[in-house]
Design a protein around this motif. Structure first.
Motif, PDB file in Angstrom:
ATOM      1  N   TYR A 128     -24.871   0.714  14.537  1.00  0.00           N
ATOM      2  CA  TYR A 128     -24.004  -0.467  14.759  1.00  0.00           C
ATOM      3  C   TYR A 128     -23.865  -0.780  16.263  1.00  0.00           C
ATOM      4  CZ  TYR A 128     -20.189   2.605  15.889  1.00  0.00           C
ATOM      5  OH  TYR A 128     -19.313   3.662  16.533  1.00  0.00           O
ATOM      6  N   VAL A 129     -23.358  -2.106  16.574  1.00  0.00           N
ATOM      7  CA  VAL A 129     -22.855  -2.520  17.906  1.00  0.00           C
ATOM      8  C   VAL A 129     -21.655  -1.936  18.363  1.00  0.00           C
ATOM      9  CG1 VAL A 129     -22.817  -4.485  19.640  1.00  0.00           C
ATOM     10  CG2 VAL A 129     -24.635  -4.376  17.926  1.00  0.00           C
ATOM     11  N   VAL A 150     -26.706  -0.726  23.444  1.00  0.00           N
ATOM     12  CA  VAL A 150     -27.509  -1.686  22.478  1.00  0.00           C
ATOM     13  C   VAL A 150     -26.832  -1.674  21.140  1.00  0.00           C
ATOM     14  CG1 VAL A 150     -29.211  -2.788  21.584  1.00  0.00           C
ATOM     15  CG2 VAL A 150     -29.164  -1.949  23.875  1.00  0.00           C
ATOM     16  N   ASP A 151     -26.869  -0.323  20.777  1.00  0.00           N
ATOM     17  CA  ASP A 151     -26.495   0.064  19.402  1.00  0.00           C
ATOM     18  C   ASP A 151     -26.174   1.872  19.388  1.00  0.00           C
ATOM     19  OD1 ASP A 151     -29.074   1.316  18.667  1.00  0.00           O
ATOM     20  OD2 ASP A 151     -29.715  -0.686  18.184  1.00  0.00           O
ATOM     21  N   ALA A 158     -29.113   3.433  21.597  1.00  0.00           N
ATOM     22  CA  ALA A 158     -29.942   2.744  22.618  1.00  0.00           C
ATOM     23  C   ALA A 158     -29.103   2.271  23.870  1.00  0.00           C
ATOM     24  CB  ALA A 158     -30.741   1.726  21.661  1.00  0.00           C
ATOM     25  N   VAL A 159     -29.432   2.249  24.871  1.00  0.00           N
ATOM     26  CA  VAL A 159     -28.891   1.954  26.121  1.00  0.00           C
ATOM     27  C   VAL A 159     -29.664   1.331  27.080  1.00  0.00           C
ATOM     28  CG1 VAL A 159     -27.032   3.741  25.937  1.00  0.00           C
ATOM     29  CG2 VAL A 159     -28.881   3.999  27.415  1.00  0.00           C
ATOM     30  N   ALA A 189     -33.798   5.400  24.593  1.00  0.00           N
ATOM     31  CA  ALA A 189     -33.215   5.804  23.346  1.00  0.00           C
ATOM     32  C   ALA A 189     -32.820   7.154  23.429  1.00  0.00           C
ATOM     33  CB  ALA A 189     -34.228   5.623  22.215  1.00  0.00           C
ATOM     34  N   ILE A 190     -31.624   7.604  22.920  1.00  0.00           N
ATOM     35  CA  ILE A 190     -31.064   8.828  23.122  1.00  0.00           C
ATOM     36  C   ILE A 190     -30.895   9.656  21.686  1.00  0.00           C
ATOM     37  CG2 ILE A 190     -29.142  10.094  24.102  1.00  0.00           C
ATOM     38  CD1 ILE A 190     -28.610   7.869  26.048  1.00  0.00           C
ATOM     39  N   GLU A 191     -31.103  10.702  21.884  1.00  0.00           N
ATOM     40  CA  GLU A 191     -31.027  11.437  20.471  1.00  0.00           C
ATOM     41  C   GLU A 191     -29.737  12.438  20.844  1.00  0.00           C
ATOM     42  OE1 GLU A 191     -33.078  14.192  17.262  1.00  0.00           O
ATOM     43  OE2 GLU A 191     -33.536  14.760  19.280  1.00  0.00           O
ATOM     44  N   PHE A 192     -28.451  12.469  20.288  1.00  0.00           N
ATOM     45  CA  PHE A 192     -27.293  13.419  20.430  1.00  0.00           C
ATOM     46  C   PHE A 192     -27.855  14.822  20.102  1.00  0.00           C
ATOM     47  CE2 PHE A 192     -24.582   9.523  19.560  1.00  0.00           C
ATOM     48  CZ  PHE A 192     -24.620   9.174  20.661  1.00  0.00           C
TER      49      PHE A 192
END
Length: 206
Positions: A128-129, A150-151, A158-159, A189-192
């Motif tokens: 979601y945004v 971004v979301d 995604a940033v 894109a980032i994975e936590f």
């Protein structure tokens, strides 16, 4: 006297290395943070590990013999010394009593059996945004830059950001640790490092 000190230091380093090689090494992909003797904290990524030692990708290396304290996702706190320098990081011993090493061996076995390692970006969680799109991103060097989200989902984000670290690099988005899993035209894109609670995301990003 100086020669005796050097011999003593070498013997102290070789003992843990020899001990570590009796343990099976496991290929891992675990994020964390570490401190050297100057107490400055840096992000890191552990790429192989055993109950006796670990190899880290890190922005600084320290010196052979220097004390290291690290906090690794899924593992917790480990302590040891820099055993040798690697390209883009270093290998460290893990100084721990037998009981703790047995626990670490069990943790590594559990991780491998649970397929927690080398996971692709998780797409099972709805994106979601966020209400608060602007955030701080801490790069592997420790530099803090502004970014726009971004979301976001429970497992990643995604940033849009001007500086794009290499895929696999550890980063921190707001207070949440993660790693870069993909580049796109204007960002990453980032994975936590761990799946987040919805309340946590709402508190930080809206």
């Amino acid at each position: 006297m100086a020669e005796a000190a050097r011999t003593q230091r070498a013997t102290a380093l070789l003992a843990p290395i020899t001990d570590r090689r009796r343990h099976q090494r496991v290929k891992v992909n675990l994020l964390g943070r570490f401190m050297l003797s100057n107490k400055r904290e840096f992000a890191c990524q552990v790429f192989n590990m055993s109950p006796g030692g670990a190899a880290l990708i890190a922005p600084v290396q320290g010196e052979v013999g220097e004390r290291v304290v690290a906090y690794i996702d899924h593992i917790g706190r480990i302590e040891g010394h820099v055993a040798r320098l690697l390209e883009g990081g270093f290998a460290m011993t893990i100084d721990a009593p037998l009981r703790k090493r047995d626990k670490l061996a069990a943790q590594l076995t559990w991780l491998a059996n649970r397929h927690v390692l080398n996971l692709p970006e998780d797409r099972r969680h709805e994106r979601y945004v966020p209400k608060h799109a602007h955030a701080k991103l801490v790069l592997p060097t420790g530099k803090e830059v502004n970014c726009r989200i971004v979301d976001v989902s429970l497992s990643g984000a995604a940033v849009i950001v001007s500086e794009r670290p290499p895929v696999g690099s550890p980063v921190v988005l707001g207070p949440i640790r993660g790693r870069v899993v993909r580049h796109f035209e204007d960002g990453i894109a980032i994975e936590f490092a761990a799946v987040q609670a919805q309340d946590t995301l709402a508190a930080h990003f809206g």
